[in-house]
Design a protein around this motif. Structure first.
Motif, PDB file in Angstrom:
ATOM      1  N   LEU A 151      65.412  20.712  11.306  1.00 36.82           N
ATOM      2  CA  LEU A 151      64.566  20.504  10.129  1.00 36.82           C
ATOM      3  C   LEU A 151      65.278  19.700   9.043  1.00 36.82           C
ATOM      4  CD1 LEU A 151      62.624  23.875   9.798  1.00 36.82           C
ATOM      5  CD2 LEU A 151      61.770  21.655  10.575  1.00 36.82           C
ATOM      6  N   GLN A 152      66.606  19.649   9.103  1.00 34.61           N
ATOM      7  CA  GLN A 152      67.335  18.808   8.150  1.00 34.61           C
ATOM      8  C   GLN A 152      67.025  17.326   8.381  1.00 34.61           C
ATOM      9  OE1 GLN A 152      69.140  19.398   5.429  1.00 34.61           O
ATOM     10  NE2 GLN A 152      68.589  21.554   5.639  1.00 34.61           N
ATOM     11  N   MET A 153      66.606  16.996   9.596  1.00 28.66           N
ATOM     12  CA  MET A 153      66.183  15.625   9.857  1.00 28.66           C
ATOM     13  C   MET A 153      64.949  15.297   9.016  1.00 28.66           C
ATOM     14  SD  MET A 153      66.623  15.208  13.981  1.00 28.66           S
ATOM     15  CE  MET A 153      68.239  14.840  14.694  1.00 28.66           C
ATOM     16  N   LYS A 154      64.004  16.216   9.012  1.00 27.82           N
ATOM     17  CA  LYS A 154      62.788  16.021   8.213  1.00 27.82           C
ATOM     18  C   LYS A 154      63.141  15.910   6.730  1.00 27.82           C
ATOM     19  CE  LYS A 154      58.267  18.012   7.184  1.00 27.82           C
ATOM     20  NZ  LYS A 154      57.337  19.145   7.410  1.00 27.82           N
ATOM     21  N   ALA A 155      64.024  16.793   6.271  1.00 23.55           N
ATOM     22  CA  ALA A 155      64.430  16.771   4.861  1.00 23.55           C
ATOM     23  C   ALA A 155      65.090  15.445   4.501  1.00 23.55           C
ATOM     24  CB  ALA A 155      65.387  17.934   4.579  1.00 23.55           C
ATOM     25  N   THR A 156      65.845  14.878   5.427  1.00 19.90           N
ATOM     26  CA  THR A 156      66.535  13.619   5.171  1.00 19.90           C
ATOM     27  C   THR A 156      65.551  12.451   5.107  1.00 19.90           C
ATOM     28  OG1 THR A 156      68.527  14.474   6.251  1.00 19.90           O
ATOM     29  CG2 THR A 156      68.370  12.090   5.977  1.00 19.90           C
ATOM     30  N   VAL A 157      64.592  12.437   6.023  1.00 16.37           N
ATOM     31  CA  VAL A 157      63.565  11.390   6.001  1.00 16.37           C
ATOM     32  C   VAL A 157      62.768  11.465   4.700  1.00 16.37           C
ATOM     33  CG1 VAL A 157      61.467  10.516   7.114  1.00 16.37           C
ATOM     34  CG2 VAL A 157      63.384  11.288   8.513  1.00 16.37           C
ATOM     35  N   GLU A 158      62.422  12.676   4.278  1.00 19.29           N
ATOM     36  CA  GLU A 158      61.674  12.849   3.032  1.00 19.29           C
ATOM     37  C   GLU A 158      62.498  12.407   1.828  1.00 19.29           C
ATOM     38  OE1 GLU A 158      60.622  16.950   3.240  1.00 19.29           O
ATOM     39  OE2 GLU A 158      58.838  16.587   4.481  1.00 19.29           O
ATOM     40  N   ALA A 159      63.796  12.716   1.840  1.00 12.06           N
ATOM     41  CA  ALA A 159      64.671  12.312   0.726  1.00 12.06           C
ATOM     42  C   ALA A 159      64.765  10.790   0.643  1.00 12.06           C
ATOM     43  CB  ALA A 159      66.056  12.931   0.902  1.00 12.06           C
ATOM     44  N   LEU A 160      64.799  10.144   1.789  1.00  8.60           N
ATOM     45  CA  LEU A 160      64.837   8.684   1.820  1.00  8.60           C
ATOM     46  C   LEU A 160      63.566   8.107   1.203  1.00  8.60           C
ATOM     47  CD1 LEU A 160      66.878   6.552   2.966  1.00  8.60           C
ATOM     48  CD2 LEU A 160      65.368   6.398   4.961  1.00  8.60           C
ATOM     49  N   GLY A 161      62.436   8.743   1.507  1.00  8.05           N
ATOM     50  CA  GLY A 161      61.170   8.304   0.934  1.00  8.05           C
ATOM     51  C   GLY A 161      61.119   8.487  -0.567  1.00  8.05           C
ATOM     52  N   ARG A 162      61.585   9.635  -1.043  1.00  9.91           N
ATOM     53  CA  ARG A 162      61.579   9.903  -2.487  1.00  9.91           C
ATOM     54  C   ARG A 162      62.451   8.903  -3.239  1.00  9.91           C
ATOM     55  NH1 ARG A 162      62.010  15.281  -0.716  1.00  9.91           N
ATOM     56  NH2 ARG A 162      64.247  15.298  -1.190  1.00  9.91           N
ATOM     57  N   ALA A 163      63.501   8.430  -2.573  1.00  6.26           N
ATOM     58  CA  ALA A 163      64.404   7.465  -3.204  1.00  6.26           C
ATOM     59  C   ALA A 163      63.860   6.040  -3.151  1.00  6.26           C
ATOM     60  CB  ALA A 163      65.774   7.522  -2.536  1.00  6.26           C
ATOM     61  N   GLY A 164      62.707   5.876  -2.516  1.00  7.78           N
ATOM     62  CA  GLY A 164      62.114   4.544  -2.420  1.00  7.78           C
ATOM     63  C   GLY A 164      62.804   3.641  -1.416  1.00  7.78           C
ATOM     64  N   LEU A 165      63.508   4.235  -0.436  1.00 10.53           N
ATOM     65  CA  LEU A 165      64.294   3.455   0.512  1.00 10.53           C
ATOM     66  C   LEU A 165      63.761   3.511   1.936  1.00 10.53           C
ATOM     67  CD1 LEU A 165      67.827   4.557  -0.755  1.00 10.53           C
ATOM     68  CD2 LEU A 165      66.750   2.333  -1.119  1.00 10.53           C
ATOM     69  N   ARG A 166      62.638   4.204   2.118  1.00  3.44           N
ATOM     70  CA  ARG A 166      62.144   4.393   3.486  1.00  3.44           C
ATOM     71  C   ARG A 166      61.647   3.085   4.092  1.00  3.44           C
ATOM     72  NH1 ARG A 166      61.520   4.664   7.923  1.00  3.44           N
ATOM     73  NH2 ARG A 166      60.484   6.198   9.260  1.00  3.44           N
ATOM     74  N   GLU A 167      60.927   2.310   3.289  1.00  4.07           N
ATOM     75  CA  GLU A 167      60.408   1.049   3.801  1.00  4.07           C
ATOM     76  C   GLU A 167      61.566   0.090   4.060  1.00  4.07           C
ATOM     77  OE1 GLU A 167      57.189  -2.444   2.605  1.00  4.07           O
ATOM     78  OE2 GLU A 167      57.373  -0.647   1.373  1.00  4.07           O
ATOM     79  N   GLY A 168      61.604  -0.471   5.248  1.00  2.92           N
ATOM     80  CA  GLY A 168      62.669  -1.399   5.593  1.00  2.92           C
ATOM     81  C   GLY A 168      63.865  -0.749   6.248  1.00  2.92           C
ATOM     82  N   THR A 169      63.890   0.596   6.317  1.00  2.00           N
ATOM     83  CA  THR A 169      64.976   1.308   6.995  1.00  2.00           C
ATOM     84  C   THR A 169      64.397   2.094   8.152  1.00  2.00           C
ATOM     85  OG1 THR A 169      66.139   1.580   4.877  1.00  2.00           O
ATOM     86  CG2 THR A 169      66.899   2.925   6.720  1.00  2.00           C
ATOM     87  N   ARG A 170      64.663   1.671   9.360  1.00  2.00           N
ATOM     88  CA  ARG A 170      64.183   2.399  10.528  1.00  2.00           C
ATOM     89  C   ARG A 170      65.004   3.673  10.693  1.00  2.00           C
ATOM     90  NH1 ARG A 170      60.743  -0.911  13.599  1.00  2.00           N
ATOM     91  NH2 ARG A 170      60.014  -2.512  12.159  1.00  2.00           N
ATOM     92  N   VAL A 171      64.324   4.765  11.051  1.00  3.82           N
ATOM     93  CA  VAL A 171      64.990   6.050  11.238  1.00  3.82           C
ATOM     94  C   VAL A 171      64.975   6.414  12.717  1.00  3.82           C
ATOM     95  CG1 VAL A 171      64.984   8.505  10.701  1.00  3.82           C
ATOM     96  CG2 VAL A 171      64.382   6.841   8.921  1.00  3.82           C
ATOM     97  N   LEU A 172      66.160   6.623  13.271  1.00  2.00           N
ATOM     98  CA  LEU A 172      66.316   7.026  14.657  1.00  2.00           C
ATOM     99  C   LEU A 172      66.819   8.460  14.696  1.00  2.00           C
ATOM    100  CD1 LEU A 172      66.887   3.838  14.444  1.00  2.00           C
ATOM    101  CD2 LEU A 172      67.915   4.087  16.694  1.00  2.00           C
ATOM    102  N   VAL A 173      66.296   9.259  15.611  1.00  4.07           N
ATOM    103  CA  VAL A 173      66.750  10.639  15.752  1.00  4.07           C
ATOM    104  C   VAL A 173      67.100  10.924  17.205  1.00  4.07           C
ATOM    105  CG1 VAL A 173      65.448  11.502  13.767  1.00  4.07           C
ATOM    106  CG2 VAL A 173      64.380  11.509  16.026  1.00  4.07           C
ATOM    107  N   GLY A 174      68.035  11.857  17.397  1.00  6.97           N
ATOM    108  CA  GLY A 174      68.434  12.222  18.744  1.00  6.97           C
ATOM    109  C   GLY A 174      69.247  13.502  18.742  1.00  6.97           C
ATOM    110  N   GLY A 175      69.461  14.038  19.936  1.00  9.69           N
ATOM    111  CA  GLY A 175      70.182  15.296  20.101  1.00  9.69           C
ATOM    112  C   GLY A 175      69.467  16.158  21.117  1.00  9.69           C
ATOM    113  N   ALA A 176      70.179  17.112  21.682  1.00  9.12           N
ATOM    114  CA  ALA A 176      69.645  17.916  22.791  1.00  9.12           C
ATOM    115  C   ALA A 176      68.287  18.555  22.523  1.00  9.12           C
ATOM    116  CB  ALA A 176      70.667  18.970  23.188  1.00  9.12           C
ATOM    117  N   PRO A 177      68.042  19.165  21.347  1.00 10.62           N
ATOM    118  CA  PRO A 177      66.749  19.829  21.148  1.00 10.62           C
ATOM    119  C   PRO A 177      65.641  18.903  20.635  1.00 10.62           C
ATOM    120  CG  PRO A 177      68.136  20.249  19.252  1.00 10.62           C
ATOM    121  CD  PRO A 177      68.949  19.394  20.205  1.00 10.62           C
TER     122      PRO A 177
END
Length: 207
Positions: A151-177
């Motif tokens: 869930l920290q992944m979700k929190a990080t994506v949301e924080a990026l959006g709040r900072a106005g940096l989401r557009e233009g930054t692709r977000v990749l996620v990975g890991g066993a679960p």
């Protein structure tokens, strides 16, 4: 160059570093060494991994050998003005201390000519945001090995959006679960089941 490729594929890190030094002493172009030997070698390793002919230990030792060669080559690439394929910020999310997968992704991307800003483990959302603001990367990669830290992944994506940096930054996620469905749920751009998949996605963006 075929000898260098074979030494990377088999993970002979000392021989890789020695060969790169010898090629440079012979006056070979550093960009040619990278693009005609080192990157193709790691592409082959990735293909072998995806086909099930290489497993995690073989991929790790090949990536480490590649990294040894890059440490010798990088100063000459900088001197020659060779630009990286792109810049990527990576880290394991807050609360998670696992880094084998992240490290393998970092080495794979460096082997493909990307500049990697590795933030390490247990990285809070705010630090990811600061790194994106400072480095303006092509993408941000988030890793988690525990279901409790996903869930920290979700929190990080949301924080990026709040900072106005989401557009233009692709977000990749990975890991066993992590799954494709989870990636869609949190608004990530890409789910990478293995390092090679993430590398191929970023190479497509960088073209």
């Amino acid at each position: 160059m075929d000898v260098l490729k074979e030494q990377i594929r088999t993970g002979n890190d000392r021989e890789v570093a020695a060969l790169v030094r010898r090629y440079l002493e012979e006056g070979r172009d550093p960009e040619t060494i990278l693009k005609q030997a080192m990157i193709p070698a790691m592409d082959e390793v990735g293909d072998l991994f995806q086909r099930g002919e290489y497993f995690l230990p073989e991929m790790l030792i090949a990536a480490r050998a590649m990294k040894e060669g890059l440490q010798v080559l990088k100063p000459r690439l900088v001197q020659a003005g060779v630009e990286p394929a792109g810049r990527v910020v990576l880290g394991t999310v807050q609360g998670d201390m696992h880094d084998i997968g992240k490290n393998l992704v970092a080495m794979t991307l460096e082997g493909a000519g990307f500049e990697v800003i590795d933030l390490g483990i247990d990285v809070p959302a705010e630090r990811f945001v600061e790194a994106v603001r400072a480095h303006r990367p092509l993408a941000m990669g988030l890793s988690a090995l525990l279901t409790s830290t996903m869930l920290q992944m979700k929190a990080t994506v949301e924080a990026l959006g709040r900072a106005g940096l989401r557009e233009g930054t692709r977000v990749l996620v990975g890991g066993a679960p992590v799954t494709q469905a989870f990636a869609r749920e949190i608004g990530a751009d890409f789910y990478g089941p293995d390092p090679t998949a993430g590398k191929q996605y970023l190479q497509g963006l960088a073209r």
